[in-house]
Design a protein around this motif. Structure first.
Motif, PDB file in Angstrom:
ATOM      1  N   ALA A  13       0.824  -1.207   0.000  1.00 14.25           N
ATOM      2  CA  ALA A  13       0.000   0.000   0.000  1.00 14.25           C
ATOM      3  C   ALA A  13       0.858   1.258   0.000  1.00 14.25           C
ATOM      4  CB  ALA A  13      -0.925  -0.009   1.217  1.00 14.25           C
ATOM      5  N   ALA A  14       1.942   1.245   0.778  1.00 17.26           N
ATOM      6  CA  ALA A  14       2.816   2.413   0.859  1.00 17.26           C
ATOM      7  C   ALA A  14       3.470   2.704  -0.485  1.00 17.26           C
ATOM      8  CB  ALA A  14       3.882   2.193   1.934  1.00 17.26           C
ATOM      9  N   PHE A  15       3.914   1.672  -1.175  1.00 21.37           N
ATOM     10  CA  PHE A  15       4.568   1.896  -2.464  1.00 21.37           C
ATOM     11  C   PHE A  15       3.560   2.245  -3.556  1.00 21.37           C
ATOM     12  CE2 PHE A  15       8.367   0.543  -0.444  1.00 21.37           C
ATOM     13  CZ  PHE A  15       9.400   1.076  -1.206  1.00 21.37           C
ATOM     14  N   ALA A  16       2.334   1.731  -3.454  1.00 22.38           N
ATOM     15  CA  ALA A  16       1.291   2.163  -4.388  1.00 22.38           C
ATOM     16  C   ALA A  16       1.043   3.661  -4.215  1.00 22.38           C
ATOM     17  CB  ALA A  16       0.009   1.372  -4.152  1.00 22.38           C
ATOM     18  N   ALA A  17       1.028   4.115  -2.966  1.00 21.91           N
ATOM     19  CA  ALA A  17       0.845   5.543  -2.688  1.00 21.91           C
ATOM     20  C   ALA A  17       2.028   6.355  -3.204  1.00 21.91           C
ATOM     21  CB  ALA A  17       0.662   5.765  -1.187  1.00 21.91           C
ATOM     22  N   LEU A  18       3.240   5.823  -3.047  1.00 25.97           N
ATOM     23  CA  LEU A  18       4.433   6.509  -3.542  1.00 25.97           C
ATOM     24  C   LEU A  18       4.371   6.672  -5.059  1.00 25.97           C
ATOM     25  CD1 LEU A  18       7.329   7.647  -3.207  1.00 25.97           C
ATOM     26  CD2 LEU A  18       8.145   5.304  -3.447  1.00 25.97           C
ATOM     27  N   ILE A  19       3.975   5.622  -5.759  1.00 26.12           N
ATOM     28  CA  ILE A  19       3.860   5.705  -7.220  1.00 26.12           C
ATOM     29  C   ILE A  19       2.823   6.757  -7.604  1.00 26.12           C
ATOM     30  CG2 ILE A  19       3.264   4.443  -9.330  1.00 26.12           C
ATOM     31  CD1 ILE A  19       4.183   1.868  -7.791  1.00 26.12           C
ATOM     32  N   ALA A  20       1.717   6.791  -6.867  1.00 23.96           N
ATOM     33  CA  ALA A  20       0.676   7.782  -7.139  1.00 23.96           C
ATOM     34  C   ALA A  20       1.208   9.200  -6.976  1.00 23.96           C
ATOM     35  CB  ALA A  20      -0.521   7.554  -6.214  1.00 23.96           C
ATOM     36  N   VAL A  21       1.959   9.432  -5.906  1.00 26.09           N
ATOM     37  CA  VAL A  21       2.547  10.763  -5.684  1.00 26.09           C
ATOM     38  C   VAL A  21       3.499  11.115  -6.822  1.00 26.09           C
ATOM     39  CG1 VAL A  21       4.084  12.093  -4.200  1.00 26.09           C
ATOM     40  CG2 VAL A  21       2.258  10.712  -3.181  1.00 26.09           C
ATOM     41  N   CYS A  22       4.334  10.150  -7.206  1.00 30.10           N
ATOM     42  CA  CYS A  22       5.276  10.389  -8.308  1.00 30.10           C
ATOM     43  C   CYS A  22       4.540  10.721  -9.607  1.00 30.10           C
ATOM     44  CB  CYS A  22       6.155   9.155  -8.529  1.00 30.10           C
ATOM     45  SG  CYS A  22       7.363   8.865  -7.226  1.00 30.10           S
ATOM     46  N   ALA A  23       3.389  10.074  -9.819  1.00 31.13           N
ATOM     47  CA  ALA A  23       2.642  10.272 -11.059  1.00 31.13           C
ATOM     48  C   ALA A  23       1.955  11.629 -11.120  1.00 31.13           C
ATOM     49  CB  ALA A  23       1.608   9.156 -11.221  1.00 31.13           C
ATOM     50  N   ILE A  24       1.445  12.098  -9.982  1.00 27.48           N
ATOM     51  CA  ILE A  24       0.669  13.341 -10.017  1.00 27.48           C
ATOM     52  C   ILE A  24       1.516  14.588  -9.798  1.00 27.48           C
ATOM     53  CG2 ILE A  24      -1.447  12.176  -9.326  1.00 27.48           C
ATOM     54  CD1 ILE A  24      -1.087  13.214  -6.520  1.00 27.48           C
ATOM     55  N   LEU A  25       2.788  14.411  -9.447  1.00 27.74           N
ATOM     56  CA  LEU A  25       3.669  15.573  -9.369  1.00 27.74           C
ATOM     57  C   LEU A  25       3.801  16.197 -10.756  1.00 27.74           C
ATOM     58  CD1 LEU A  25       6.559  14.294  -7.054  1.00 27.74           C
ATOM     59  CD2 LEU A  25       4.912  16.109  -6.534  1.00 27.74           C
ATOM     60  N   PRO A  26       3.973  17.508 -10.833  1.00 32.35           N
ATOM     61  CA  PRO A  26       4.136  18.137 -12.157  1.00 32.35           C
ATOM     62  C   PRO A  26       5.320  17.539 -12.915  1.00 32.35           C
ATOM     63  CG  PRO A  26       3.830  19.792 -10.439  1.00 32.35           C
ATOM     64  CD  PRO A  26       4.016  18.479  -9.735  1.00 32.35           C
ATOM     65  N   ASP A  27       5.170  17.424 -14.220  1.00 32.51           N
ATOM     66  CA  ASP A  27       6.260  16.915 -15.050  1.00 32.51           C
ATOM     67  C   ASP A  27       7.493  17.803 -14.910  1.00 32.51           C
ATOM     68  OD1 ASP A  27       4.645  14.912 -15.934  1.00 32.51           O
ATOM     69  OD2 ASP A  27       4.225  15.806 -17.889  1.00 32.51           O
ATOM     70  N   ILE A  28       8.648  17.167 -15.024  1.00 31.78           N
ATOM     71  CA  ILE A  28       9.916  17.904 -14.969  1.00 31.78           C
ATOM     72  C   ILE A  28      10.212  18.444 -16.358  1.00 31.78           C
ATOM     73  CG2 ILE A  28      12.395  17.700 -14.535  1.00 31.78           C
ATOM     74  CD1 ILE A  28      11.682  15.334 -12.665  1.00 31.78           C
TER      75      ILE A  28
END
Length: 197
Positions: A13-28
Motif C-alpha cells: 500500500a505504501a509503495f502504491a501511494a508513492l507511485i501515485a505521488v510520483c505520477a501526479i507531481l508536475p512533469d519535470i
C-alpha cells in the motif's frame, strides 16, 4: 526471513501511494521539449525494494486505484487510459517492477551495489516499458513501428536519470533495512536430512 502478511500489505500500500505521488507531481521540464514524470521511478523502486511479488502487487494496486481516483500521470483517472496511446506503458509497469525485483532479489547479497540495481532497473525499463509502450503507441496513434520507437527514444535520457536516482534510493533502503530483501535460503543437504539420528 519470515514473511509477515500485515507488513507485506502495508509495504504494498505504501509503495502504491508513492507511485501515485510520483505520477501526479508536475512533469519535470527539460528545456528540450520532452517533459519527464517520476512515475517510472516509483514503479522500478517498488520492484527493487520490495521484490518481484510485492513490487508487482504494489503497481497493480496503484493501477487499480487509478481507475477511480485521479492518480495517473497529470492527475487523471479512468479506464479510458487502457484504450489510449499510453495503455502500453501502463500495462508494462507491473511487469517492469516484477522483473526489476526479481533481478535485484536474485542477487540479494549485492542489493546495496549501485551498479547492479541501476542495471536491473534500466534493463527492466527497456524490456517492458520501452517495448510495450511504443508498440501500443504505433497501434493506437496509427504510426509506423519505427516512428513510435523514435518518439519513445526521446525519453531514454530521462529514464537513465530516473534509474540513477532509483538505484541510489533502493541501495540506501537496503543498507538501512536489510530484512526487506528476501535472502536466498541455504540449500538443504539431503544426505544430512536422511542420515540416521
Amino acid at each position: 526471513m519470515t514473511r509477515r502478511p500485515l507488513m507485506d500489505v502495508a509495504l504494498i500500500a505504501a509503495f502504491a501511494a508513492l507511485i501515485a505521488v510520483c505520477a501526479i507531481l508536475p512533469d519535470i521540464k527539460t528545456g528540450v521539449g520532452v517533459p519527464y514524470s517520476l512515475q517510472t521511478f516509483g514503479v522500478l523502486l517498488a520492484g527493487a525494494v520490495l521484490g518481484p511479488r510485492r513490487g508487482f502487487l504494489a503497481v497493480v494496486l496503484y493501477l487499480a486505484l487509478g481507475l477511480v481516483l485521479p492518480i495517473y500521470s497529470g492527475g487523471s483517472s479512468g479506464i479510458a487510459h487502457y484504450s489510449g496511446v499510453t495503455a502500453g506503458y501502463l500495462v508494462a509497469f507491473p511487469l517492469a517492477a516484477a522483473l526489476c525485483g526479481y533481478l535485484v532479489h536474485r542477487n540479494a547479497a549485492r542489493a546495496t551495489d549501485f551498479t547492479l540495481v541501476f542495471t536491473c532497473g534500466l534493463l527492466s525499463s527497456f524490456v517492458f516499458v520501452h517495448t510495450l509502450g511504443p508498440l501500443n503507441l504505433a497501434w493506437r496513434a496509427d504510426l509506423s513501428i519505427r516512428e513510435a520507437f523514435t518518439y519513445d527514444a526521446a525519453y531514454f535520457p530521462g529514464d537513465i536519470a530516473k534509474n540513477i536516482v532509483m538505484a541510489l534510493v533502493a541501495t540506501a533502503v537496503h543498507r538501512a533495512f536489510p530484512d526487506l530483501i528476501a535472502r536466498r535460503r541455504r540449500p538443504v543437504d539431503v544426505t544430512e536430512e536422511l542420515s540416521p539420528a
